[in-house]
Design an enzyme around this catalytic site. Structure first.
Site, PDB file in Angstrom:
ATOM      1  N   GLN A   1       0.831  -1.206   0.000  1.00  0.00           N
ATOM      2  CA  GLN A   1       0.000   0.000   0.000  1.00  0.00           C
ATOM      3  C   GLN A   1       0.864   1.253   0.000  1.00  0.00           C
ATOM      4  OE1 GLN A   1      -2.112  -1.018   3.586  1.00  0.00           O
ATOM      5  NE2 GLN A   1      -0.189  -1.505   4.599  1.00  0.00           N
TER       6      GLN A   1
ATOM      7  N   TYR B   1     -10.649   5.318  19.036  1.00  0.00           N
ATOM      8  CA  TYR B   1     -10.666   4.046  18.306  1.00  0.00           C
ATOM      9  C   TYR B   1      -9.888   2.955  19.054  1.00  0.00           C
ATOM     10  CZ  TYR B   1      -9.619   0.694  14.593  1.00  0.00           C
ATOM     11  OH  TYR B   1      -9.488  -0.458  13.866  1.00  0.00           O
TER      12      TYR B   1
ATOM     13  N   ASP C   1       0.686 -12.411   6.889  1.00  0.00           N
ATOM     14  CA  ASP C   1      -0.751 -12.280   6.652  1.00  0.00           C
ATOM     15  C   ASP C   1      -1.546 -12.820   7.848  1.00  0.00           C
ATOM     16  OD1 ASP C   1      -3.209 -11.976   5.129  1.00  0.00           O
ATOM     17  OD2 ASP C   1      -3.185 -14.158   5.017  1.00  0.00           O
ATOM     18  N   GLY C   2      -2.494 -12.029   8.303  1.00  0.00           N
ATOM     19  CA  GLY C   2      -3.274 -12.376   9.488  1.00  0.00           C
ATOM     20  C   GLY C   2      -4.083 -13.648   9.323  1.00  0.00           C
TER      21      GLY C   2
ATOM     22  N   ASP D   1      -7.544  -5.428  14.037  1.00  0.00           N
ATOM     23  CA  ASP D   1      -7.426  -3.984  13.768  1.00  0.00           C
ATOM     24  C   ASP D   1      -6.982  -3.821  12.322  1.00  0.00           C
ATOM     25  OD1 ASP D   1      -7.135  -1.281  13.837  1.00  0.00           O
ATOM     26  OD2 ASP D   1      -5.276  -1.307  14.994  1.00  0.00           O
ATOM     27  N   SER D   2      -7.963  -3.992  11.445  1.00  0.00           N
ATOM     28  CA  SER D   2      -7.660  -4.102  10.019  1.00  0.00           C
ATOM     29  C   SER D   2      -7.955  -2.803   9.268  1.00  0.00           C
ATOM     30  CB  SER D   2      -8.568  -5.209   9.477  1.00  0.00           C
ATOM     31  OG  SER D   2      -8.723  -5.093   8.114  1.00  0.00           O
TER      32      SER D   2
ATOM     33  N   ASP E   1      -9.633  -1.228   5.642  1.00  0.00           N
ATOM     34  CA  ASP E   1     -10.930  -1.521   5.028  1.00  0.00           C
ATOM     35  C   ASP E   1     -10.820  -2.763   4.125  1.00  0.00           C
ATOM     36  OD1 ASP E   1     -11.871   0.681   6.302  1.00  0.00           O
ATOM     37  OD2 ASP E   1     -11.687   2.025   4.596  1.00  0.00           O
TER      38      ASP E   1
ATOM     39  N   TYR F   1     -12.574  10.226  11.103  1.00  0.00           N
ATOM     40  CA  TYR F   1     -12.979   9.184  10.150  1.00  0.00           C
ATOM     41  C   TYR F   1     -14.184   9.690   9.353  1.00  0.00           C
ATOM     42  CZ  TYR F   1     -10.074   5.492  12.304  1.00  0.00           C
ATOM     43  OH  TYR F   1      -9.034   4.733  12.746  1.00  0.00           O
TER      44      TYR F   1
HETATM   45  N1  SAM Z   1      -7.459   2.296  12.636  1.00  0.00           N
HETATM   46  C1  SAM Z   1      -7.432   1.759  11.377  1.00  0.00           C
HETATM   47  C2  SAM Z   1      -8.547   2.081  10.453  1.00  0.00           C
HETATM   48  O1  SAM Z   1      -8.669   3.233  10.134  1.00  0.00           O
HETATM   49  O2  SAM Z   1      -9.281   1.196  10.027  1.00  0.00           O
HETATM   50  C3  SAM Z   1      -6.721   0.490  11.172  1.00  0.00           C
HETATM   51  C4  SAM Z   1      -5.306   0.677  11.646  1.00  0.00           C
HETATM   52  S1  SAM Z   1      -4.025  -0.374  11.272  1.00  0.00           S
HETATM   53  C5  SAM Z   1      -2.913   0.801  10.559  1.00  0.00           C
HETATM   54  C6  SAM Z   1      -4.521  -1.431   9.958  1.00  0.00           C
HETATM   55  C7  SAM Z   1      -3.406  -2.387   9.546  1.00  0.00           C
HETATM   56  O3  SAM Z   1      -3.935  -3.599   9.033  1.00  0.00           O
HETATM   57  C8  SAM Z   1      -2.473  -1.839   8.467  1.00  0.00           C
HETATM   58  O4  SAM Z   1      -1.218  -1.547   9.021  1.00  0.00           O
HETATM   59  C9  SAM Z   1      -2.405  -2.955   7.420  1.00  0.00           C
HETATM   60  O5  SAM Z   1      -1.128  -3.137   6.875  1.00  0.00           O
HETATM   61  C10 SAM Z   1      -2.887  -4.155   8.248  1.00  0.00           C
HETATM   62  N2  SAM Z   1      -3.393  -5.270   7.440  1.00  0.00           N
HETATM   63  C11 SAM Z   1      -4.166  -5.193   6.323  1.00  0.00           C
HETATM   64  N3  SAM Z   1      -4.406  -6.421   5.854  1.00  0.00           N
HETATM   65  C12 SAM Z   1      -3.772  -7.302   6.677  1.00  0.00           C
HETATM   66  C13 SAM Z   1      -3.654  -8.720   6.700  1.00  0.00           C
HETATM   67  N4  SAM Z   1      -4.213  -9.483   5.751  1.00  0.00           N
HETATM   68  N5  SAM Z   1      -2.944  -9.283   7.697  1.00  0.00           N
HETATM   69  C14 SAM Z   1      -2.358  -8.519   8.661  1.00  0.00           C
HETATM   70  N6  SAM Z   1      -2.427  -7.175   8.677  1.00  0.00           N
HETATM   71  C15 SAM Z   1      -3.133  -6.579   7.704  1.00  0.00           C
END
Ligand code: SAM
Length: 280
Positions: A34, A64, A140-141, A158-159, A161, A226
């Site tokens: 990203q 949040y 990857d989560g 905490d993902s 979108d 947001y």
């Molecule tokens: N507060 C936030 C919001 O506005 O929705 C979310 C914060 S946090 C920065 C979200 C994180 O999820 C990002 O750093 C992103 O890289 C991570 N992420 C996205 N997809 C993921 C996955 N498949 N596995 C693990 N982490 C993931």
């Protein structure tokens, strides 16, 4: 200021948006997953955007992070082992680390560059990674959680979108894997979008947790920066009701929180009339 300097950044979502006055740009890079931008703002501290979507400002991130964390941990009788998925800014980790019952925190974030840049530019949230109970995995989560069975007391999702790398974290397979990774009295809390902007996502995530868990609910969170000023968290438990705290906070925790209170916990699950059919 240089006249050519862009003084505002906006996030437009569903045809309308938020605009923030900025005074500088600290980083603007494209990682494998990203585009990561961190700005200095005029009034809101530092701002993190991923793919031009606001993730946090220092001004209101506490709302949040606290609501993603404390309702879930306070409806578990004794949360010792916690998994955070995503959360690369470290804010949820910071909140989890405030709980003295917690002995071990695993975190799986897909993008190591988000973590490194937040450590460098947003230490007020990235301090969560400095806790000695923290074990960070870059990956990857979904893949991480699939390997774990009956292991965690609480999992916090905490993902970003559901576009790009975050998409898999909004699917049924992921929720089934989270359920299997939790112990018999386990609790999950997941970023569940805004009732105003994404009713279909709210209904879908609530639907997964209702099928899989005995108790569940969607809690409203007010976050001024947001889109629509709001987001939500689905909280679900295998063993205990989620809409009221099961335990009291200790005094040290009470003193540092700025948003969460036991009253907010209960109030957040009371939702506007138009959403009632979604949760019946
Ligand atoms: N507060 C936030 C919001 O506005 O929705 C979310 C914060 S946090 C920065 C979200 C994180 O999820 C990002 O750093 C992103 O890289 C991570 N992420 C996205 N997809 C993921 C996955 N498949 N596995 C693990 N982490 C993931």
């Amino acid at each position: 200021m240089d006249e050519k300097f862009q003084r505002y950044v906006s996030e437009i979502d569903q045809g309308f948006g938020n605009t923030v006055e900025i005074t500088g740009i600290l980083c603007n890079i494209k990682s494998r997953y990203q585009r990561i931008k961190i700005y200095e703002t005029a009034n809101l501290g530092r701002l993190l955007m991923l793919d031009d979507i606001i993730q946090l400002t220092e001004f209101d991130e506490y709302a949040y992070q606290e609501m993603m964390t404390h309702p879930a941990l306070l409806v578990h009788p004794n949360p010792e082992k916690v998994l955070i998925i995503g959360g690369g800014d470290g804010g949820v980790a910071r909140e989890v680390a405030r709980h003295k019952t917690v002995k071990h925190i695993d975190q799986c974030e897909i993008d190591g560059e988000v973590v490194e840049l937040c450590r460098k530019y947003i230490p007020s949230t990235a301090c969560g990674f400095d806790d000695k109970r923290m074990h960070l995995t870059i990956g990857d989560g979904l893949e991480f959680v699939k390997q774990r069975k009956n292991e965690y007391d609480v999992i916090i999702v905490d993902s970003t979108d559901p576009i790009g790398p975050g998409e898999v974290l909004f699917g049924r397979e992921f929720y089934e894997s989270v359920h299997a990774a939790l112990k018999a009295d386990g609790v999950v809390a997941s970023q569940s979008e805004s009732i105003f902007l994404y009713p279909d996502i709210v209904k879908r995530l609530y639907g997964f947790t209702r099928e899989l868990f005995k108790y569940n609910g969607y809690a409203f969170i007010a976050v001024p920066t947001y889109p629509a000023g709001s987001i939500g968290v689905c909280v679900a438990s295998k063993a205990n009701p989620v809409k009221k705290p099961l335990r009291q906070m200790d005094e040290d925790l009470k003193k540092v929180l700025k948003y969460y209170t036991p009253e907010i916990h209960e109030a957040a699950f009371v939702l506007p009339a138009f959403t009632k059919p979604w949760f019946e």
